[in-house]
Design a protein around this motif. Structure first.
Motif, PDB file in Angstrom:
ATOM      1  N   TYR A 185       0.835  -1.204   0.000  1.00 24.31           N
ATOM      2  CA  TYR A 185       0.000   0.000   0.000  1.00 24.31           C
ATOM      3  C   TYR A 185       0.870   1.255   0.000  1.00 24.31           C
ATOM      4  O   TYR A 185       0.586   2.221  -0.700  1.00 24.31           O
ATOM      5  N   GLN A 186       1.930   1.237   0.787  1.00 22.71           N
ATOM      6  CA  GLN A 186       2.843   2.393   0.854  1.00 22.71           C
ATOM      7  C   GLN A 186       3.507   2.639  -0.494  1.00 22.71           C
ATOM      8  O   GLN A 186       3.583   3.763  -0.962  1.00 22.71           O
ATOM      9  N   ALA A 241       0.903   3.955  -2.952  1.00 26.70           N
ATOM     10  CA  ALA A 241       0.560   5.336  -2.602  1.00 26.70           C
ATOM     11  C   ALA A 241       1.663   6.283  -3.071  1.00 26.70           C
ATOM     12  O   ALA A 241       1.372   7.355  -3.616  1.00 26.70           O
ATOM     13  N   ASN A 242       2.906   5.905  -2.890  1.00 27.19           N
ATOM     14  CA  ASN A 242       4.020   6.732  -3.345  1.00 27.19           C
ATOM     15  C   ASN A 242       4.006   6.884  -4.862  1.00 27.19           C
ATOM     16  O   ASN A 242       4.236   7.970  -5.385  1.00 27.19           O
ATOM     17  N   ILE A 290      -0.378   9.597  -3.518  1.00 26.46           N
ATOM     18  CA  ILE A 290      -1.426   9.660  -2.500  1.00 26.46           C
ATOM     19  C   ILE A 290      -0.756   9.726  -1.135  1.00 26.46           C
ATOM     20  O   ILE A 290       0.119   8.920  -0.827  1.00 26.46           O
ATOM     21  N   ASN A 291      -1.171  10.683  -0.311  1.00 26.95           N
ATOM     22  CA  ASN A 291      -0.537  10.875   0.994  1.00 26.95           C
ATOM     23  C   ASN A 291      -0.983   9.866   2.042  1.00 26.95           C
ATOM     24  O   ASN A 291      -0.338   9.718   3.059  1.00 26.95           O
ATOM     25  N   ASN A 292      -2.120   9.205   1.813  1.00 27.36           N
ATOM     26  CA  ASN A 292      -2.705   8.323   2.813  1.00 27.36           C
ATOM     27  C   ASN A 292      -2.785   6.891   2.281  1.00 27.36           C
ATOM     28  O   ASN A 292      -3.752   6.537   1.619  1.00 27.36           O
ATOM     29  N   PRO A 293      -1.804   6.041   2.577  1.00 27.94           N
ATOM     30  CA  PRO A 293      -1.825   4.671   2.066  1.00 27.94           C
ATOM     31  C   PRO A 293      -3.005   3.857   2.581  1.00 27.94           C
ATOM     32  O   PRO A 293      -3.454   2.925   1.931  1.00 27.94           O
ATOM     33  N   SER A 294      -3.564   4.208   3.734  1.00 27.50           N
ATOM     34  CA  SER A 294      -4.704   3.457   4.248  1.00 27.50           C
ATOM     35  C   SER A 294      -5.940   3.649   3.366  1.00 27.50           C
ATOM     36  O   SER A 294      -6.850   2.820   3.381  1.00 27.50           O
ATOM     37  N   MET A 295      -5.969   4.719   2.574  1.00 25.21           N
ATOM     38  CA  MET A 295      -7.064   4.938   1.634  1.00 25.21           C
ATOM     39  C   MET A 295      -7.099   3.809   0.602  1.00 25.21           C
ATOM     40  O   MET A 295      -8.172   3.334   0.218  1.00 25.21           O
ATOM     41  N   THR A 297      -8.663   0.832   2.149  1.00 25.67           N
ATOM     42  CA  THR A 297     -10.116   1.021   2.212  1.00 25.67           C
ATOM     43  C   THR A 297     -10.743   0.750   0.858  1.00 25.67           C
ATOM     44  O   THR A 297     -11.773   0.069   0.766  1.00 25.67           O
TER      45      THR A 297
END
Length: 58
Positions: free
Chosen positions: A8-9, A12-13, A17-22, A25
């Motif tokens: 996810y990290q 996101a990178n 995207i600043n929020n990997p938990s998104m 979700t």
């Protein structure tokens, strides 16, 4: 589990995207509801429609 967190990290990178938990979700919604679950509008609906005239109280 740690493997997913790193994935996810990294994703996101890549996507900026600043929020990997998104992403986690989104994945959870996709797995439970399919693509339709991701296309539903989020947030609070408007209180008043813009097509109705405003009533003025004197």
């Amino acid at each position: 589990m740690r493997r997913w967190v790193n994935a996810y990290q990294s994703l996101a990178n890549e996507l900026g995207i600043n929020n990997p938990s998104m992403i986690a979700t989104w994945r959870s919604i996709y797995l439970s509801q399919g693509i339709e679950g991701l296309s539903r509008p989020k947030g609070r609906p408007p209180i008043m429609s813009s097509s109705k005239p405003n009533k003025r109280i004197n």
